[in-house]
Design a protein around this motif. Structure first.
Motif, PDB file in Angstrom:
ATOM      1  N   TYR A   1       4.273  30.015 -32.038  1.00  0.00           N
ATOM      2  CA  TYR A   1       3.293  30.873 -32.715  1.00  0.00           C
ATOM      3  C   TYR A   1       4.168  31.865 -33.639  1.00  0.00           C
ATOM      4  N   ILE A   2       5.263  32.244 -33.428  1.00  0.00           N
ATOM      5  CA  ILE A   2       6.234  33.099 -34.167  1.00  0.00           C
ATOM      6  C   ILE A   2       7.280  32.244 -34.584  1.00  0.00           C
ATOM      7  N   GLY A   3       7.271  32.286 -36.006  1.00  0.00           N
ATOM      8  CA  GLY A   3       8.300  31.411 -36.547  1.00  0.00           C
ATOM      9  C   GLY A   3       7.766  30.118 -37.408  1.00  0.00           C
ATOM     10  N   ASP A   4       8.715  29.162 -37.598  1.00  0.00           N
ATOM     11  CA  ASP A   4       8.581  28.043 -38.571  1.00  0.00           C
ATOM     12  C   ASP A   4       8.095  27.071 -37.542  1.00  0.00           C
ATOM     13  N   GLU A   5       6.785  26.545 -37.341  1.00  0.00           N
ATOM     14  CA  GLU A   5       6.581  25.577 -36.309  1.00  0.00           C
ATOM     15  C   GLU A   5       6.800  24.336 -36.819  1.00  0.00           C
ATOM     16  N   PHE A   6       7.084  23.954 -38.242  1.00  0.00           N
ATOM     17  CA  PHE A   6       7.637  23.060 -38.705  1.00  0.00           C
ATOM     18  C   PHE A   6       9.180  22.675 -38.313  1.00  0.00           C
ATOM     19  N   GLU A   7       9.845  23.744 -38.146  1.00  0.00           N
ATOM     20  CA  GLU A   7      11.340  23.794 -37.782  1.00  0.00           C
ATOM     21  C   GLU A   7      11.485  23.625 -36.460  1.00  0.00           C
ATOM     22  N   PHE A   8      10.628  24.609 -35.732  1.00  0.00           N
ATOM     23  CA  PHE A   8      11.031  24.602 -34.076  1.00  0.00           C
ATOM     24  C   PHE A   8       9.822  23.661 -33.425  1.00  0.00           C
ATOM     25  N   ARG A   9      10.218  22.478 -33.001  1.00  0.00           N
ATOM     26  CA  ARG A   9       9.318  21.670 -32.462  1.00  0.00           C
ATOM     27  C   ARG A   9       9.400  21.914 -30.837  1.00  0.00           C
ATOM     28  N   HIS A  10       8.954  23.177 -30.561  1.00  0.00           N
ATOM     29  CA  HIS A  10       9.103  23.102 -29.116  1.00  0.00           C
ATOM     30  C   HIS A  10       7.656  22.933 -28.320  1.00  0.00           C
ATOM     31  N   GLY A  11       6.836  22.617 -28.920  1.00  0.00           N
ATOM     32  CA  GLY A  11       5.572  22.423 -28.225  1.00  0.00           C
ATOM     33  C   GLY A  11       5.631  21.149 -27.391  1.00  0.00           C
ATOM     34  N   GLU A  12       4.658  21.230 -26.813  1.00  0.00           N
ATOM     35  CA  GLU A  12       4.442  19.838 -25.706  1.00  0.00           C
ATOM     36  C   GLU A  12       2.816  19.598 -25.577  1.00  0.00           C
ATOM     37  N   LEU A  13       2.340  18.475 -25.116  1.00  0.00           N
ATOM     38  CA  LEU A  13       1.144  17.857 -24.789  1.00  0.00           C
ATOM     39  C   LEU A  13       0.899  17.991 -23.445  1.00  0.00           C
ATOM     40  N   TYR A  14      -0.127  18.374 -22.725  1.00  0.00           N
ATOM     41  CA  TYR A  14      -0.284  18.394 -21.222  1.00  0.00           C
ATOM     42  C   TYR A  14      -1.420  17.773 -20.914  1.00  0.00           C
ATOM     43  N   ARG A  15      -1.481  17.225 -19.367  1.00  0.00           N
ATOM     44  CA  ARG A  15      -2.794  16.877 -18.945  1.00  0.00           C
ATOM     45  C   ARG A  15      -2.626  17.858 -17.655  1.00  0.00           C
ATOM     46  N   TRP A  16      -4.136  18.068 -17.227  1.00  0.00           N
ATOM     47  CA  TRP A  16      -4.190  18.800 -15.888  1.00  0.00           C
ATOM     48  C   TRP A  16      -5.667  18.310 -15.284  1.00  0.00           C
ATOM     49  N   GLU A  17      -5.557  18.018 -14.128  1.00  0.00           N
ATOM     50  CA  GLU A  17      -6.850  17.725 -13.600  1.00  0.00           C
ATOM     51  C   GLU A  17      -7.111  18.272 -12.202  1.00  0.00           C
ATOM     52  N   ALA A  18      -8.142  18.569 -11.528  1.00  0.00           N
ATOM     53  CA  ALA A  18      -8.572  19.275 -10.385  1.00  0.00           C
ATOM     54  C   ALA A  18      -7.753  18.771  -9.235  1.00  0.00           C
ATOM     55  N   GLY A  19      -6.997  19.670  -8.539  1.00  0.00           N
ATOM     56  CA  GLY A  19      -6.306  19.277  -7.449  1.00  0.00           C
ATOM     57  C   GLY A  19      -4.945  18.722  -7.733  1.00  0.00           C
ATOM     58  N   GLY A  20      -4.623  18.684  -8.858  1.00  0.00           N
ATOM     59  CA  GLY A  20      -3.236  18.301  -9.437  1.00  0.00           C
ATOM     60  C   GLY A  20      -2.272  19.253  -9.906  1.00  0.00           C
ATOM     61  N   GLN A  21      -1.135  19.013 -10.349  1.00  0.00           N
ATOM     62  CA  GLN A  21      -0.344  19.673 -11.161  1.00  0.00           C
ATOM     63  C   GLN A  21      -0.355  19.417 -12.653  1.00  0.00           C
ATOM     64  N   THR A  22       0.283  20.192 -13.673  1.00  0.00           N
ATOM     65  CA  THR A  22       0.299  19.863 -15.105  1.00  0.00           C
ATOM     66  C   THR A  22       1.213  19.095 -15.588  1.00  0.00           C
ATOM     67  N   SER A  23       1.005  17.968 -16.180  1.00  0.00           N
ATOM     68  CA  SER A  23       1.779  16.970 -16.470  1.00  0.00           C
ATOM     69  C   SER A  23       2.136  16.950 -18.068  1.00  0.00           C
ATOM     70  N   VAL A  24       3.333  16.749 -18.441  1.00  0.00           N
ATOM     71  CA  VAL A  24       3.811  16.601 -19.840  1.00  0.00           C
ATOM     72  C   VAL A  24       3.671  15.114 -20.312  1.00  0.00           C
ATOM     73  N   ILE A  25       2.469  15.045 -21.221  1.00  0.00           N
ATOM     74  CA  ILE A  25       2.205  13.942 -21.716  1.00  0.00           C
ATOM     75  C   ILE A  25       3.465  13.374 -23.034  1.00  0.00           C
ATOM     76  N   LYS A  26       3.609  14.689 -23.765  1.00  0.00           N
ATOM     77  CA  LYS A  26       4.495  14.468 -25.140  1.00  0.00           C
ATOM     78  C   LYS A  26       5.246  15.519 -25.295  1.00  0.00           C
ATOM     79  N   GLY A  27       6.581  15.467 -25.610  1.00  0.00           N
ATOM     80  CA  GLY A  27       7.342  16.728 -25.847  1.00  0.00           C
ATOM     81  C   GLY A  27       7.769  16.400 -27.284  1.00  0.00           C
ATOM     82  N   ASP A  28       8.597  17.359 -27.873  1.00  0.00           N
ATOM     83  CA  ASP A  28       8.908  17.411 -29.380  1.00  0.00           C
ATOM     84  C   ASP A  28       7.714  17.583 -30.354  1.00  0.00           C
ATOM     85  N   VAL A  29       6.846  18.500 -29.857  1.00  0.00           N
ATOM     86  CA  VAL A  29       5.581  18.607 -30.484  1.00  0.00           C
ATOM     87  C   VAL A  29       5.692  19.917 -31.493  1.00  0.00           C
ATOM     88  N   GLY A  30       5.340  19.952 -32.730  1.00  0.00           N
ATOM     89  CA  GLY A  30       5.354  20.901 -33.688  1.00  0.00           C
ATOM     90  C   GLY A  30       4.178  21.971 -33.371  1.00  0.00           C
TER      91      GLY A  30
END
Length: 322
Positions: A147-176
């Motif tokens: 959100y702050i800085g160059d999102e094309f340079e700093f690929r620090h994002g992730e994609l998550y899944r969450w469902e009721a009664g469970g924990q957050t899971s990382v589906i994909k890393g290295d996201v811009g």
């Protein structure tokens, strides 16, 4: 005989012309500086969406042809809005890197955070949650971006899944910039956009477990040089399995056959920053499209549009199960 054939061909041409024509119209008083996350609520015949950098929630009432707007108290950001199953005045909203439960009656000018559902990347203060949706079983899918800085340079994002009664899971890393999401139950596919990859990926998707696997590029928006690359943003799907890919800075939504990568239709808009789309209306045949007015774009930038005459239908939004 030839006279009759002429009239037959003329009639066919007219029918085909009608089928392929479309009309783009603005919704009244629908401005959002960074409009995103359109979600069609079938029960309320309303389109919910957000004004990300204003911490704003918006609701377009189909019957009234009117947009209601609210500011979330104490929150500068609203990355997405998802109605909660069985709780008609509660919504999951992306506030920074937190998913908050927000209470809103859909009319009042203010909305209030009532509790936190979960948080991601607590130490990455320069990241925020961006686009999110629920899969057809009511699971949460969404991701982060710089959100702050160059999102094309700093690929620090992730994609998550969450469902009721469970924990957050990382589906994909290295996201811009985590962005568009869509599912196709018939084809057993999940579609996903990381804007900084300039492409749409498909995944094999297990609807019982929520597991995505085997990523494959199905639509590539790279051009001859990086400065010409189109930026894919939000995403939706019709009942025939065709994708509708919004292009930020491209003034276009591409209707794409994901099996061939072929562009079936280019839907043009009178503004450049097209952010996302969702089918809605009583017959689910109206394409609602959000836009942005970043970097001093002139009017009608930031307007939300409806597109009719597409000869296609989509799916309503799915409530989040908590």
């Amino acid at each position: 005989m030839f006279r009759n054939m002429f009239f037959i061909f003329a009639a066919l041409a007219l029918l085909l012309g009608v089928a392929m024509s479309y009309k783009v119209e603005p919704l009244p008083d629908s401005f959002a500086g960074l409009g995103e996350g359109p979600h069609w609520d079938e029960a309320r015949q309303s389109l919910y969406y957000v004004d990300i950098e204003a911490g704003g929630l918006l609701r377009y009432d189909y019957q009234e042809n009117k947009v209601y707007k609210a500011k979330i108290e104490g929150e500068p950001l609203a990355g997405f809005v998802l109605p909660i199953e069985g709780r008609p005045q509660e919504f999951a909203v992306g506030c920074g890197r937190r998913v908050e439960i927000v209470q809103w009656d859909g009319v009042s000018p203010t909305a209030k955070v009532v509790r936190q559902l979960f948080q991601v990347q607590p130490l990455l203060e320069k990241n925020r949650l961006n686009d999110a949706k629920t899969d057809p079983r009511g699971r949460f899918f969404g991701g982060t971006m710089r959100y702050i800085g160059d999102e094309f340079e700093f690929r620090h994002g992730e994609l998550y899944r969450w469902e009721a009664g469970g924990q957050t899971s990382v589906i994909k890393g290295d996201v811009g910039i985590s962005n568009g999401l869509a599912w196709d139950e018939k084809a057993k596919k999940f579609y996903y956009i990381d804007t900084t990859d300039y492409e749409v990926k498909s995944y094999d998707y297990d609807f019982e477990t929520g597991v995505a696997s085997n990523p494959k590029v199905v639509f590539n928006l790279r051009k001859s040089s990086p400065k010409d690359h189109l930026l894919p943003d939000g995403l939706t799907i019709d009942t025939e399995g065709n994708l509708y890919v919004a292009t930020f800075n491209g003034a276009t939504i591409y209707k794409v056959n994901p099996n061939t990568g072929k562009v079936l239709l280019e839907i043009k808009f009178p503004t450049k920053q097209i952010t996302s789309a969702a089918f809605g209306g009583p017959n689910l045949d109206i394409l609602y499209v959000t836009t942005a007015a970043k970097f001093d774009q002139p009017a009608p930038a930031g307007t939300t549009f409806k597109v009719t005459g597409l000869n296609a239908t989509g799916y309503p939004g799915v409530n989040l199960k908590i």
